[in-house]
Design a protein around this motif. Sequence first.
Motif, mmCIF file in Angstrom:
data_model
loop_
_atom_site.group_PDB
_atom_site.id
_atom_site.type_symbol
_atom_site.label_atom_id
_atom_site.label_comp_id
_atom_site.label_asym_id
_atom_site.label_seq_id
_atom_site.Cartn_x
_atom_site.Cartn_y
_atom_site.Cartn_z
ATOM 1 N N LEU A 126 -8.316 -103.309 95.820
ATOM 2 C CA LEU A 126 -7.165 -102.516 95.721
ATOM 3 C C LEU A 126 -6.010 -102.293 96.752
ATOM 4 N N GLN A 127 -6.831 -102.498 98.012
ATOM 5 C CA GLN A 127 -6.235 -102.533 99.209
ATOM 6 C C GLN A 127 -5.054 -103.691 99.559
ATOM 7 N N LEU A 128 -5.443 -104.688 99.148
ATOM 8 C CA LEU A 128 -4.710 -105.939 99.086
ATOM 9 C C LEU A 128 -3.482 -105.846 98.075
ATOM 10 N N ALA A 129 -3.768 -104.999 96.681
ATOM 11 C CA ALA A 129 -2.873 -104.892 95.921
ATOM 12 C C ALA A 129 -1.714 -104.037 96.397
ATOM 13 N N GLY A 130 -2.233 -103.015 97.259
ATOM 14 C CA GLY A 130 -0.899 -102.376 97.824
ATOM 15 C C GLY A 130 -0.655 -101.190 96.648
ATOM 16 N N GLU A 131 0.747 -101.011 96.782
ATOM 17 C CA GLU A 131 1.428 -100.134 96.004
ATOM 18 C C GLU A 131 1.561 -100.886 94.322
ATOM 19 N N SER A 132 1.265 -102.066 94.377
ATOM 20 C CA SER A 132 1.380 -102.654 92.930
ATOM 21 C C SER A 132 0.342 -102.260 92.032
ATOM 22 N N ALA A 133 -0.772 -101.772 92.708
ATOM 23 C CA ALA A 133 -1.944 -101.273 91.898
ATOM 24 C C ALA A 133 -1.667 -99.792 91.372
ATOM 25 N N LEU A 134 -0.558 -99.064 91.792
ATOM 26 C CA LEU A 134 -0.455 -97.924 91.359
ATOM 27 C C LEU A 134 0.335 -97.644 90.079
ATOM 28 N N ARG A 135 0.835 -98.860 89.615
ATOM 29 C CA ARG A 135 1.373 -99.015 88.386
ATOM 30 C C ARG A 135 0.486 -98.996 87.270
ATOM 31 N N TRP A 136 0.099 -97.965 86.634
ATOM 32 C CA TRP A 136 -1.025 -97.804 85.692
ATOM 33 C C TRP A 136 -0.707 -98.765 84.551
ATOM 34 N N GLU A 137 -1.590 -99.319 83.817
ATOM 35 C CA GLU A 137 -1.616 -100.321 82.801
ATOM 36 C C GLU A 137 -2.426 -99.638 81.661
ATOM 37 N N THR A 138 -1.836 -99.557 80.550
ATOM 38 C CA THR A 138 -2.646 -98.855 79.481
ATOM 39 C C THR A 138 -3.394 -99.929 78.513
ATOM 40 N N HIS A 139 -2.616 -101.064 78.505
ATOM 41 C CA HIS A 139 -3.026 -102.159 77.511
ATOM 42 C C HIS A 139 -4.480 -102.756 77.958
ATOM 43 N N ARG A 140 -5.255 -102.918 76.951
ATOM 44 C CA ARG A 140 -6.390 -103.983 77.370
ATOM 45 C C ARG A 140 -6.611 -104.848 76.308
ATOM 46 N N ALA A 141 -6.898 -106.117 76.386
ATOM 47 C CA ALA A 141 -7.476 -106.615 77.588
ATOM 48 C C ALA A 141 -6.625 -107.116 78.640
ATOM 49 N N PHE A 142 -6.784 -107.172 79.941
ATOM 50 C CA PHE A 142 -5.997 -107.480 80.995
ATOM 51 C C PHE A 142 -5.599 -109.123 80.598
ATOM 52 N N HIS A 143 -6.510 -110.059 80.209
ATOM 53 C CA HIS A 143 -6.027 -111.374 79.958
ATOM 54 C C HIS A 143 -5.098 -111.491 78.866
ATOM 55 N N GLU A 144 -4.948 -110.537 78.250
ATOM 56 C CA GLU A 144 -3.646 -110.683 77.236
ATOM 57 C C GLU A 144 -2.176 -110.383 77.618
ATOM 58 N N ILE A 145 -2.292 -109.917 78.795
ATOM 59 C CA ILE A 145 -0.999 -109.173 79.134
ATOM 60 C C ILE A 145 -0.505 -109.798 80.582
ATOM 61 N N CYS A 146 -1.483 -110.368 81.416
ATOM 62 C CA CYS A 146 -1.341 -111.013 82.709
ATOM 63 C C CYS A 146 -0.897 -112.160 82.723
ATOM 64 N N SER A 147 0.313 -112.854 83.238
ATOM 65 C CA SER A 147 0.836 -113.994 83.094
ATOM 66 C C SER A 147 1.197 -114.924 84.412
ATOM 67 N N ALA A 166 -4.174 -110.513 89.864
ATOM 68 C CA ALA A 166 -4.678 -110.054 91.029
ATOM 69 C C ALA A 166 -4.438 -108.414 91.194
ATOM 70 N N ASN A 167 -3.273 -108.121 90.620
ATOM 71 C CA ASN A 167 -2.956 -106.570 90.750
ATOM 72 C C ASN A 167 -3.081 -105.860 89.699
ATOM 73 N N LYS A 168 -2.779 -106.301 88.405
ATOM 74 C CA LYS A 168 -2.869 -105.439 87.148
ATOM 75 C C LYS A 168 -4.244 -104.747 87.064
ATOM 76 N N PRO A 169 -5.336 -105.552 87.246
ATOM 77 C CA PRO A 169 -6.572 -104.903 87.001
ATOM 78 C C PRO A 169 -7.244 -104.052 88.316
ATOM 79 N N ALA A 170 -6.714 -104.441 89.301
ATOM 80 C CA ALA A 170 -7.305 -103.846 90.709
ATOM 81 C C ALA A 170 -7.878 -102.261 90.396
ATOM 82 N N LEU A 171 -6.830 -101.475 89.954
ATOM 83 C CA LEU A 171 -7.045 -100.004 90.060
ATOM 84 C C LEU A 171 -8.116 -99.717 88.938
ATOM 85 N N SER A 172 -8.057 -100.155 87.773
ATOM 86 C CA SER A 172 -8.930 -99.862 86.704
ATOM 87 C C SER A 172 -10.335 -100.576 87.176
#
Length: 396
Positions: free
Chosen positions: A334-355, A361-367
């Motif tokens: 989470l620390q490495l992701a920085g403010e990028s981790a604050l963008r909440w992603e509602t969709h699951r699973a992450f492998h379907e939306i990360c490209s 690295a960043n989208k799943p960090a907060l969850s």
Amino acid sequence: MNKMNLTLDEDAAAFREEVRAFLDAKLPPAMARAQRLTTTVFSEYELSHPWHEILARKGWAAPDWPVEHGGTGWDATRRYIFASEMERAATPYISPIGLHMVGPVLIKFGTAEQKKQFLPRILEAKDYWCQGFSEPGAGSDLASLKLRAVRQGDDYVLNGSKIWTTHAHVANWMIALVRTSDGPKPQAGISCLLVPMTAAGVQVRPIRTIGGDHEVNEVFFEDTRVPVENLVAAEGQGWAIAKYLLEFERGSVMAAASLRRSLNELLDRALAIDIDDPDIEYSLSRLGIDIDTLEMMELTMLSSLSRGEAPGAESSILKLRVSQLQQQVTEMALQLAGESALRWETHRAFHEICSTPDEDANKPALSRYLNTRANTIFGGSSEIQRTIIAKQLLKL
């Protein structure tokens, strides 16, 4: 002073290469990537079930089981190598409830009919199990559970509820602790039942975790009838079964390889974004040292298991330390992701939306960070583990 020999002998080294070759051939890269982006404790059924079937076809689904029930016959060293290589390769996490909990319980306590009915189906991924222990008023204080099972003829009739039941929404069986009697010692009135999730009166209500995932559930029972032959051992033996099951669960925790893979991903990420922060560099170094120490603890446990000794307080020490390190790893991500981790992603699973690597690295960090807050609670809270350690090692 004797020194620990950490070098694999020729036979063990050859086995490690055999496992790696199997994983290279049978683990689809897309499946490994999906696992790396999983933010829940268990892999989703759609991910873990196909991998379970692959292992079952190879005969490697249940390394801990006796050979006569479909186990591999591996010694403790081979089981450790296999588990470590699975973690290194990022294979999906097969639900431990059936293979690592229900199976061993039935092998030790079950009737011949129960073993014949359930063990092959667990092994071959034909049944999917959930664990009905915790209740709204009975989590760490499991002795106070209230799910009532009243015998009526050839059935037990269940009324009550369970909570935090992982994957109850996809399971077709539950191993449940129920109250069959009352008395001055509440543990004595607890029994263990195998409950079909398709039975009339069973209702599953989803719980969305703080991390945004649907992994756990509430389960309600209203006049649910369960055949008496689904009782494990005898009435009043549920507490002994639960202690055996939880010790087996905690004793099977071997997480150093997984944590080291996560740490390497953090190091790669830090290099990719050209981090220049001495505090972060120190934290990453400290994590590496702590993971090395954990691995030594696991090898000590391995030594005990290889001598036929059951895990005792060591299993609680491992559970305590693993849960702490898992939280620290997600905090660092989470620390490495920085403010990028604050963008909440509602969709699951992450492998379907990360490209992209950045999104991976960043989208799943907060969850993932939020979900691991529960790691020091489930399976026996850290406070409970410290009490067990004090009682068994310090004789308090």
